[in-house]
Each structure stands twice: as C-alpha cells, then as structure tokens.
Write an enzyme that holds these catalytic residues in place. Structure first.
Site, PDB file in Angstrom:
ATOM      1  N   GLU A 183     -26.720  87.145  59.372  1.00 13.51           N
ATOM      2  CA  GLU A 183     -28.080  86.591  59.239  1.00 13.51           C
ATOM      3  C   GLU A 183     -29.065  87.644  59.689  1.00 13.51           C
ATOM      4  O   GLU A 183     -28.667  88.725  60.157  1.00 13.51           O
ATOM      5  CB  GLU A 183     -28.214  85.309  60.069  1.00 13.51           C
ATOM      6  CG  GLU A 183     -27.393  84.152  59.527  1.00 13.51           C
ATOM      7  CD  GLU A 183     -27.620  82.874  60.291  1.00 13.51           C
ATOM      8  OE1 GLU A 183     -28.758  82.379  60.305  1.00 13.51           O
ATOM      9  OE2 GLU A 183     -26.665  82.376  60.894  1.00 13.51           O
ATOM     10  N   HIS A 201     -39.098  79.579  60.693  1.00 14.51           N
ATOM     11  CA  HIS A 201     -37.972  79.981  59.842  1.00 14.51           C
ATOM     12  C   HIS A 201     -38.548  80.426  58.510  1.00 14.51           C
ATOM     13  O   HIS A 201     -39.430  79.763  57.961  1.00 14.51           O
ATOM     14  CB  HIS A 201     -37.003  78.805  59.646  1.00 14.51           C
ATOM     15  CG  HIS A 201     -35.689  79.233  59.084  1.00 14.51           C
ATOM     16  ND1 HIS A 201     -35.520  79.593  57.775  1.00 14.51           N
ATOM     17  CD2 HIS A 201     -34.477  79.380  59.681  1.00 14.51           C
ATOM     18  CE1 HIS A 201     -34.253  79.935  57.588  1.00 14.51           C
ATOM     19  NE2 HIS A 201     -33.603  79.819  58.731  1.00 14.51           N
ATOM     20  N   ARG A 218     -36.195  87.538  61.827  1.00 13.04           N
ATOM     21  CA  ARG A 218     -36.897  86.388  61.254  1.00 13.04           C
ATOM     22  C   ARG A 218     -38.420  86.494  61.317  1.00 13.04           C
ATOM     23  O   ARG A 218     -39.123  86.101  60.393  1.00 13.04           O
ATOM     24  CB  ARG A 218     -36.471  85.183  62.068  1.00 13.04           C
ATOM     25  CG  ARG A 218     -36.191  84.008  61.263  1.00 13.04           C
ATOM     26  CD  ARG A 218     -35.517  83.017  62.128  1.00 13.04           C
ATOM     27  NE  ARG A 218     -34.170  82.838  61.650  1.00 13.04           N
ATOM     28  CZ  ARG A 218     -33.337  81.953  62.163  1.00 13.04           C
ATOM     29  NH1 ARG A 218     -33.701  81.204  63.176  1.00 13.04           N
ATOM     30  NH2 ARG A 218     -32.152  81.817  61.660  1.00 13.04           N
ATOM     31  N   HIS A 274     -39.779  76.281  63.517  1.00 13.80           N
ATOM     32  CA  HIS A 274     -38.322  76.126  63.609  1.00 13.80           C
ATOM     33  C   HIS A 274     -37.801  76.093  65.037  1.00 13.80           C
ATOM     34  O   HIS A 274     -36.947  75.291  65.367  1.00 13.80           O
ATOM     35  CB  HIS A 274     -37.693  77.294  62.847  1.00 13.80           C
ATOM     36  CG  HIS A 274     -36.206  77.280  62.779  1.00 13.80           C
ATOM     37  ND1 HIS A 274     -35.491  76.239  62.212  1.00 13.80           N
ATOM     38  CD2 HIS A 274     -35.273  78.184  63.195  1.00 13.80           C
ATOM     39  CE1 HIS A 274     -34.192  76.507  62.272  1.00 13.80           C
ATOM     40  NE2 HIS A 274     -34.035  77.674  62.887  1.00 13.80           N
ATOM     41  N   ARG A 276     -36.303  84.807  68.566  1.00  8.49           N
ATOM     42  CA  ARG A 276     -34.861  84.553  68.724  1.00  8.49           C
ATOM     43  C   ARG A 276     -34.053  85.176  67.598  1.00  8.49           C
ATOM     44  O   ARG A 276     -34.419  85.063  66.422  1.00  8.49           O
ATOM     45  CB  ARG A 276     -34.618  83.044  68.733  1.00  8.49           C
ATOM     46  CG  ARG A 276     -33.172  82.647  68.831  1.00  8.49           C
ATOM     47  CD  ARG A 276     -33.053  81.145  68.826  1.00  8.49           C
ATOM     48  NE  ARG A 276     -33.532  80.609  67.582  1.00  8.49           N
ATOM     49  CZ  ARG A 276     -32.750  80.171  66.598  1.00  8.49           C
ATOM     50  NH1 ARG A 276     -31.440  80.210  66.728  1.00  8.49           N
ATOM     51  NH2 ARG A 276     -33.256  79.676  65.501  1.00  8.49           N
TER      52      ARG A 276
HETATM   53  C1  SIN Z   1     -30.233  79.262  59.712  1.00  3.03           C
HETATM   54  O1  SIN Z   1     -29.148  78.862  59.361  1.00  3.03           O
HETATM   55  O2  SIN Z   1     -30.905  80.041  59.043  1.00  3.03           O
HETATM   56  C2  SIN Z   1     -30.778  78.781  61.013  1.00  3.03           C
HETATM   57  C3  SIN Z   1     -29.886  79.192  62.108  1.00  3.03           C
HETATM   58  C4  SIN Z   1     -30.678  79.428  63.345  1.00  3.03           C
HETATM   59  O3  SIN Z   1     -31.837  79.039  63.418  1.00  3.03           O
HETATM   60  O4  SIN Z   1     -30.149  80.068  64.254  1.00  3.03           O
END
Ligand code: SIN
Length: 548
Positions: free
Chosen positions: A132, A248, A296, A358, A393
């Site tokens: 991610e 997010h 993010r 988020h 985060r």
């Molecule tokens: C996501 O799956 O993109 C969210 C996971 C997270 O916020 O850590």
C-alpha cells in the site's frame, strides 16, 4: 452487576456497576485489551455505544502491515518498516514508539492467529502479502481479500463470547468520575433510553476510535464521533496532533454522498491500478517517486489539486483505473460489490473515487503502554496519540497498533493496580448530568468539510471558528445524540485551534496559504488541553517542543 441507587426523576444516576477495568469501545484495541486483562485476572467490563463488533475495525480493508519472520520480501525487515513509517509521518513520529510497536507486531499477529484469525494464503503456502501507499515492500497481510478488519473483529468477538467477557452494549459514556485529586474512578453512562448510570472502576481505557463524522463524507461509521477524545479532554488529559486528519485518497464517489462512503482499498493500487483524471491523464505522474503508491497525504493532496484545476471548473472526483488488475472480484470482493451497486464494473470501467476523512493521526496523548497523564485513564487505538503516526499514518499500521497497544495497556493496568497506584473509585465524585456546548451537526459537518479538509487557510479557519462559536448552545446531555454532538463540537474546536496555529503544510495538514513544510518552526507536536472554562487551549509552543 447492576444495582439501582436513586430515582431517574432526580436526574442523578439510577444504577451502578463496578469493575477493575472499564474498556470503552469494542474494536481491535478495546477487545484485545479486555481479553488480555481478563487473562491477567482483572474484572473487566466492555462498554460500547453500539453493538459489539459495530466499530470502525470491521471496515478496515487493506490489512495488517507486519514483517513476519521468514515471510517477507528479500531485504525487508522491521527496521525498514520503521523507516517507511517515519517517512510517511513527515517528521512528527516518535521514533521510540514506532520501533516499540512495530517490533512487537509479529508477536501480536501470531497471538491473533492462535485465537483463530485466518489471513489469506499466498501461492507458496505462506501468507499472501500486498503493498500500500508509502510501503517500500510487500508486507501487508490481508483476510477475505479486502475484508481484513471484518476478520480481525470476527475473531476477537468470537473469543470474547467464548470467554464470556462481560459487554454492556448500547451504553454511551458521558463523563469521567474524578476523585478530589483528579484521578479517574469510572464514568457516567446513558443506557439506550437515556437513563443515566454510574460505572465505577479504578481504571478506564478509552478505545473509542476516531472522529470521521466531523466531516460530511468519511470512510468511518456513524459512531466515529470523537466521544473518547472529548471525555479525555474534560477529564484533564492532553491531546496532540489533532490537526492531522488523514483523508483516504479513494472512497467510492457518488454525487452528493454523505456519511460513510465505501472505501476503495489502497491495495487496489498495490495490485497495479492507477489514478486518472476525467481526460484519462495520470494524476500521480511526476508527483512523487512512488507514483500511485506515494504516502496517502501526498496522493490525497494531488487528487484534490487535480480536482480543483479540472478543465471547466472544480470537479468532485477522479477515477481509479483497475481494468488491468486480474481477478478483481475475487481479490477485492467488498470493493467489487460496492462498485456493482452503483453500476460500475471494475473490469471494464474506471472507478469514480474521491478523498474522504479516514483516520485521526492525533488524539489523547498516551504512551505505547496506554498510560495518559491522568491517573486511572488509559487510551489505545485510534483515539490515542502514541507517536506512531506523526503527521500522516502509514497505511495498515492501525490494526497492528490496536493489537499491540491494547495488550500492552492491559498489562499496564494490571501493574498499576498491583502497585497501588490507582485511586479508590469510591472516592470519585458523581458528576451531575453534563450541560455542554453543542453545535448543529449538519452545519458543523458542512463547515468542517469546506474549511478544515484538505487545503486550509487562515480566512477559512477563522470563518469556521466563528461558525462554531455562533452556532453552539449549551444543552444538557440527555441522549446518545446529545453526547455525540457535544463531543463533535469540542473536538472540532480543538482541531481548528491546532490547524490555525500550524502555519505550514505537513503530512495531512495542508495549508493553501502556507504551502511549504517549515521544519525550523514546526517540527514538533502541539499539545492541547481544556482551560478551566472548558475551552481548548494550545500549550505554549516552546514548552510543547520537548513534551510531546
Ligand atoms: C485501505 O485499505 O486502503 C485502508 C487501510 C488503512 O487505512 O490502513
């Protein structure tokens, strides 16, 4: 466990219960703490304002970021995970907290698997791993494709049920009971009908989650209203990093959406999907070396910039092109179902997406052991600010934080009780039902979304401050809704104060009028507490530097 004590007509609590530890909240941090505390022989009562299992945890999609022994990319290590977390946190993480939580991660995940969590297997028989935003390696384990939080919650609820852990559902905590010396000795609560009660305990753990409902559109459920943070501030605790609300980058866009919007997990980009604008041009090209998998805050800000500079005026969404992701429906069943519900087929159509509130990177100042500055008050999970997240985060670090700090807090409570450090809850005063300033929720959410989302400035924040001042009225807290609205109001005031003061852009705090990161002045957290009259006040900036 409950004993009627007085009459409701007197407006004083009508029932009372006792425990060694009250756990407010039943997500990953709360249930992990409660289970561990029970193992340590404490009498635990979990109190949740919804049904057990209804918290934010079950909505987490992507996974748990963890570097497991013998199950990682070539060259990956916990230290690299630490490094990625510090980079994402944009200079405000507490390195010791990051190291302590991430190094404890593998043991916590192993415990969770021992009590029944099933993570997705990969082709080799080891666990499948994805990537991610902000991660330099494939280290995010997942369950049910994109239903990791649901599996974590299912496991913990099953374990709690099997062990007959006492849970009081649909009761909202209103205020802390305080001893004359300021220690916490329990909480007042309202039952589902608004009947007040007292819960006495020498230790209260806040595991109440986040505050996404401050905004019109959020990935968080209805219950994410900042109650625990407000209760902690009123009890005399300090908060920090409140200005860093993570948006997010990708929730599913539908015109005029309000409340909880379906998440489109970042793992979709981890498997190769790319963000494009209405003309099909890449949003992330040239923005960051990690491209679509940049941290993010970077991706959300880039999307926002692209939306505001769209040809023909401001646009309210971009697209996620996942047509190249193989077996989309099997790998991401939750996202697939949400897309199909609005007539989008991710195998053929670009998915309309937009950023939404988020995660609260800040919160009640607490150690990784859950201790706050107030005797008897502990915090873990999203409500806490341990220093793991800094100004932004790293994806999939929060379930891990909840597991590690939840268990650690139970151990701190047991140790503090054994050492006689906590107050006798009988000494704690019964507060009268609170009257508190309450703003209209709809107006508050609109104003927060307009002036305190991505791209803030002094003028907008000043308008927002006035809106909050002018629209609040003192109200008695008689219903769950009143308690939530009072929490949203107080938390919004605190967040706005912190955002106004931070005259730079860093992590999730993006100031249009101060677009540059200013390490010389601002490489520090801002501490916030309530004045004697109940107003959020920021600590003196110089004093805050070493303290947070
Ligand atoms: C996501 O799956 O993109 C969210 C996971 C997270 O916020 O850590």
């Amino acid at each position: 466990m409950t004993t009627p004590v007085t009459d409701y007509q007197t407006k004083t609590p009508v029932w009372e219960a006792r425990a060694d530890l009250l756990v407010l909240g039943s997500g990953v941090a709360g249930l992990t703490a409660a289970l561990r505390a029970q193992e340590l022989g404490l009498r635990v009562l979990v109190v949740t304002k919804a049904a057990v299992g209804d918290g934010n945890t079950r909505w987490a999609q992507g996974g748990v970021a963890v570097v497991l022994d013998g199950e990682h990319d070539e060259g990956d290590s916990v230290d690299r995970h630490v490094e990625d977390t510090l980079v994402a946190g944009a200079g405000l993480c507490e390195p010791d907290a990051v190291r302590s939580i991430l190094h404890a991660g593998p043991r916590s995940v192993s415990w969770l698997r021992d009590v029944g969590a099933r993570f997705d297997p990969g082709a080799t028989g080891l666990l499948a791993r994805t990537r991610e935003g902000g991660h330099s390696a494939f280290r995010v384990i997942h369950a049910g494709g994109d239903a990791t939080g649901a599996e974590v919650e299912r496991t913990l609820v099953a374990e709690a049920t099997g062990r007959r852990l006492p849970v009081l559902e649909r009761h909202i905590a209103v205020d802390a009971l305080l001893t004359p010396l300021g220690a916490v000795g329990g909480v007042t609560v309202l039952d589902p009908n608004g009947v007040p009660g007292l819960l006495r305990a020498p230790a209260v753990l806040l595991a109440t989650g986040g505050l996404g409902q401050l905004y019109q559109a959020t990935s968080n459920p209805e219950i994410a209203t900042g109650d625990g943070l407000a209760l902690a501030l009123r009890a005399g605790a300090q908060a920090a990093d409140l200005e860093f609300v993570q948006f997010h980058p990708t929730v599913l866009y539908t015109p005029g959406a309000r409340g909880r919007c379906p998440l489109v997990t970042e793992a979709v980009r981890g498997e190769g999907a790319v963000l494009v604008d209405g003309a099909g041009a890449s949003v992330m090209r040239g923005v960051h070396p990690l491209g679509d998998l940049a941290p993010r805050d970077v991706v959300s800000a880039a999307i926002t910039r692209r939306m505001t500079t769209a040809p023909g005026g401001i646009d309210d969404h971009v697209f996620l092109d996942a047509t190249g992701v193989s077996s989309f429906a099997e790998r991401f069943p939750t996202v697939f179902a949400a897309c199909r519900a609005i007539g989008v087929d991710p195998a053929r159509d670009p998915i309309p997406v937009t950023p939404a509130a988020h995660f609260a990177c800040g919160g009640v100042v607490a150690g990784t052991d859950g201790r706050t500055g107030v005797t008897g008050l502990y915090a873990a999970g999203e409500v806490a600010r341990t220093g793991l997240h800094g100004a932004n985060r790293l994806a999939s670090n929060s379930l891990l934080e909840g597991l590690v700090t939840g268990a650690g807090t139970a151990e701190s409570v047991a140790a503090d009780l054994a050492a006689g450090l906590l107050a006798d809850p009988k000494q704690a005063r019964e507060p009268r039902l609170k009257t508190a300033p309450v703003a209209d929720r709809d107006g508050l959410q609109r104003a927060m979304s307009r002036y305190a989302a991505i791209g803030r400035d002094a003028d907008g924040l000043a308008v927002l401050g006035s809106v909050l001042d002018l629209s609040t009225q003192d109200r008695p807290l008689r219903t769950h809704r009143d308690v939530e609205d009072a929490a949203l109001t107080l938390v919004a005031q605190a967040l706005v104060a912190a955002a106004e003061r931070r005259t730079e852009s860093r992590g999730c705090h993006v100031r249009a009028d101060f677009p540059v990161r200013d390490d010389e002045t601002w490489q520090r957290s801002q501490l916030i507490r309530l004045s004697p009259s109940g107003q959020p006040v920021l600590a003196d900036p110089v004093a805050a530097m070493g303290a947070a």
